[in-house]
Design a protein around this motif. Structure first.
Motif, PDB file in Angstrom:
ATOM      1  N   TYR A  64       0.658  -1.166   0.079  1.00 58.67           N
ATOM      2  CA  TYR A  64      -0.001  -0.054  -0.044  1.00 58.67           C
ATOM      3  C   TYR A  64       0.659   1.355   0.025  1.00 58.67           C
ATOM      4  N   GLU A  65       1.939   1.095   0.666  1.00 56.40           N
ATOM      5  CA  GLU A  65       3.093   2.086   0.537  1.00 56.40           C
ATOM      6  C   GLU A  65       3.425   2.536  -0.857  1.00 56.40           C
ATOM      7  N   MET A  66       3.707   1.340  -1.604  1.00 58.72           N
ATOM      8  CA  MET A  66       3.934   1.449  -3.160  1.00 58.72           C
ATOM      9  C   MET A  66       2.665   1.863  -3.991  1.00 58.72           C
ATOM     10  N   VAL A  67       1.614   1.397  -3.512  1.00 53.67           N
ATOM     11  CA  VAL A  67       0.589   1.966  -4.462  1.00 53.67           C
ATOM     12  C   VAL A  67       0.113   3.697  -4.320  1.00 53.67           C
ATOM     13  N   PHE A  68       0.470   3.842  -3.209  1.00 54.10           N
ATOM     14  CA  PHE A  68       0.284   5.449  -2.569  1.00 54.10           C
ATOM     15  C   PHE A  68       1.492   6.177  -3.274  1.00 54.10           C
ATOM     16  N   TYR A  69       2.503   5.710  -3.610  1.00 53.94           N
ATOM     17  CA  TYR A  69       3.594   6.634  -4.156  1.00 53.94           C
ATOM     18  C   TYR A  69       3.328   6.471  -5.562  1.00 53.94           C
ATOM     19  N   LEU A  70       2.746   5.582  -6.375  1.00 55.15           N
ATOM     20  CA  LEU A  70       2.509   5.378  -7.590  1.00 55.15           C
ATOM     21  C   LEU A  70       1.347   6.466  -7.823  1.00 55.15           C
ATOM     22  N   LEU A  71       0.232   6.374  -7.087  1.00 56.99           N
ATOM     23  CA  LEU A  71      -0.922   7.325  -7.102  1.00 56.99           C
ATOM     24  C   LEU A  71      -0.342   8.812  -7.007  1.00 56.99           C
ATOM     25  N   VAL A  72       0.314   9.044  -5.942  1.00 57.64           N
ATOM     26  CA  VAL A  72       0.857  10.533  -5.820  1.00 57.64           C
ATOM     27  C   VAL A  72       1.627  10.992  -6.762  1.00 57.64           C
ATOM     28  N   THR A  73       2.478  10.270  -7.516  1.00 58.51           N
ATOM     29  CA  THR A  73       3.403  10.545  -8.418  1.00 58.51           C
ATOM     30  C   THR A  73       2.253  10.995  -9.699  1.00 58.51           C
ATOM     31  N   ALA A  74       1.416   9.870 -10.295  1.00 60.51           N
ATOM     32  CA  ALA A  74       0.553  10.465 -11.280  1.00 60.51           C
ATOM     33  C   ALA A  74      -0.107  11.635 -11.085  1.00 60.51           C
ATOM     34  N   LEU A  75      -0.755  11.733  -9.655  1.00 60.20           N
ATOM     35  CA  LEU A  75      -1.546  12.988  -9.448  1.00 60.20           C
ATOM     36  C   LEU A  75      -0.518  14.137  -9.455  1.00 60.20           C
ATOM     37  N   PHE A  76       0.678  14.348  -9.216  1.00 60.82           N
ATOM     38  CA  PHE A  76       1.697  15.272  -9.168  1.00 60.82           C
ATOM     39  C   PHE A  76       1.949  15.628 -10.674  1.00 60.82           C
ATOM     40  N   VAL A  77       2.345  14.618 -11.428  1.00 57.59           N
ATOM     41  CA  VAL A  77       2.378  14.957 -12.804  1.00 57.59           C
ATOM     42  C   VAL A  77       1.031  15.434 -13.345  1.00 57.59           C
TER      43      VAL A  77
END
Length: 407
Positions: free
Chosen positions: A145-158
């Motif tokens: 879930y940490e990794m899922v969160f990182y991936l989602l936050v990255t997509a949102l940031f981009v």
């Protein structure tokens, strides 16, 4: 004034850490240790009116939700963010995996781990729980879930929508309630999700770090993470609830800085509390309404207390525990299994004998965790920082200029 404490890495550079967040990490790690150790070492002390382990995990998730988006925004560079994450998470993670495999000559690998190539793929990507694959060391499930969160936050940031944390917390809370009502198992069964996710993860990570096709990679990985979370998790409602908790931590970060309100925090917390009430998958003792809600309230209260006291001096023992918390978290369960294999059932010992064994286990755990932090974690993080500095100083290196830099 927020209390901080400097840490010197292996290169001699000073790294400033937020003391109150380290204290919360230390508390969370020791709660998880207690959840796993008490049933074997001192069963009479294990509480059942709340879940010690879930309390610790929720504190961890709130801390990650609070600090990870801030780290990405402050860097303004997706590549640098992912270099830091890789060197933060993987070195110790791989060492523990190697140790568990070596220990398999004496202590069998958990039955939940598939004897299939998909297990290798799931461990490489860390997306274990969201591709319904058991981990070699039980606590590793949270890293999914940490990794899922990182991936989602990255997509949102981009995409420039990373500031809508409150809305996202409520949305994931609503998904948790809905998923609990209609889903009873992963809708993406079999080993193929683990393999496909690993291939896409590695390719996408290379793009994020190098800057090639970064936007496409960020969106693809974010979409993959979202699909796996809802349709590939062991318990779909639980995965969505965890993301709601993490984005609640981000919403608290926004509120602290005056860019968001507390309304979404309250709404998301209510949805997370309600998620297992009518869920199809809700037969465990720790998700019964009284235990679940009590655990959520205690975790939220602990995080809130940390925020209130963040300007005060934090006891050194708590910041030290926070410093080594990742080592404590990953090392404690294999060490406990090895102790049980060597010593047998310890529950038959006298209370004095149980206390002596528990103290010995704790001393061994903290000593080993300090050593793994000192000789594995710290050097790896220092190397990650050196690589990041070299990337940022290179005229041809990709930077965050193609993505929105927070003002």
């Amino acid at each position: 004034m927020i209390a901080t404490h400097p840490v010197t890495d292996r290169s001699g550079a000073k790294v400033t850490r937020l003391a109150w967040l380290d204290a919360l990490r230390g508390i969370g790690a020791m709660a998880v240790v207690a959840e796993h150790a008490l049933p074997w070492l001192m069963p009479s002390l294990r509480p059942y009116w709340f879940s010690l382990g879930m309390y610790g995990v929720l504190v961890f998730f709130l801390v990650s939700g609070y600090i990870i988006p801030a780290s990405l925004e402050n860097r303004g560079d997706v590549g640098a963010f992912w270099v830091s994450r890789v060197f933060r998470l993987y070195p110790l993670y791989l060492l523990v995996i190697a140790a568990v495999l070596v220990m398999a000559f004496w202590v069998p690998v958990r039955q939940e781990v598939p004897r299939h190539a998909s297990a290798v793929a799931a461990h490489v990507s860390m997306l274990l729980d969201v591709v319904h694959t058991g981990a070699l060391a039980d606590p590793m499930w949270t890293l999914s879930y940490e990794m899922v969160f990182y991936l989602l936050v990255t997509a949102l940031f981009v995409g420039g929508v990373h500031r809508r944390s409150g809305t996202l917390a409520i949305a994931f809370g609503a998904v948790a309630v809905a998923a609990g009502l209609v889903l009873s198992a992963p809708l993406l069964p079999g080993p193929w999700p683990a393999v496909a996710a690993c291939v896409l993860f590695l390719a996408g990570l290379a793009c994020l770090i190098t800057g090639r096709f970064r936007t496409v990679a960020a969106y693809a990985l974010g979409l993959m993470a979202l699909v796996l979370l809802v349709f590939g998790s062991f318990v779909p409602w639980f995965g969505a609830a965890i993301l709601a908790v993490m984005f609640t931590g981000t919403a608290l970060y926004r509120w602290e800085r005056g860019t968001g309100g507390l309304g979404p925090v309250v709404a998301a917390a209510a949805l997370v509390a309600a998620a297992p009430v009518w869920s199809i998958q809700a037969g465990w003792w720790w998700v019964q309404p009284d235990v679940w809600i009590t655990t959520i309230v205690l975790a939220g209260g602990t995080f809130a207390l940390g925020m209130v006291l963040r300007g005060r001096r934090v006891p050194g023992v708590l910041t030290w525990l926070g410093l080594i918390s990742y080592s404590v978290y990953l090392v404690h369960h294999p060490l406990l299994k090895y102790l049980n294999a060597l010593a047998g059932d310890l529950r038959s010992l006298t209370p004095t004998g149980q206390a002596a064994v528990a103290l010995g286990y704790l001393v061994a755990l903290l000593t080993l965790s300090w050593l793994t932090y000192r000789f594995v974690e710290a050097p790896a993080q220092a190397l990650g920082r050196r690589i990041t500095r070299r990337r940022s100083s290179s005229p041809s290196s990709p930077t965050g200029r193609d993505i929105p830099v927070p003002g």
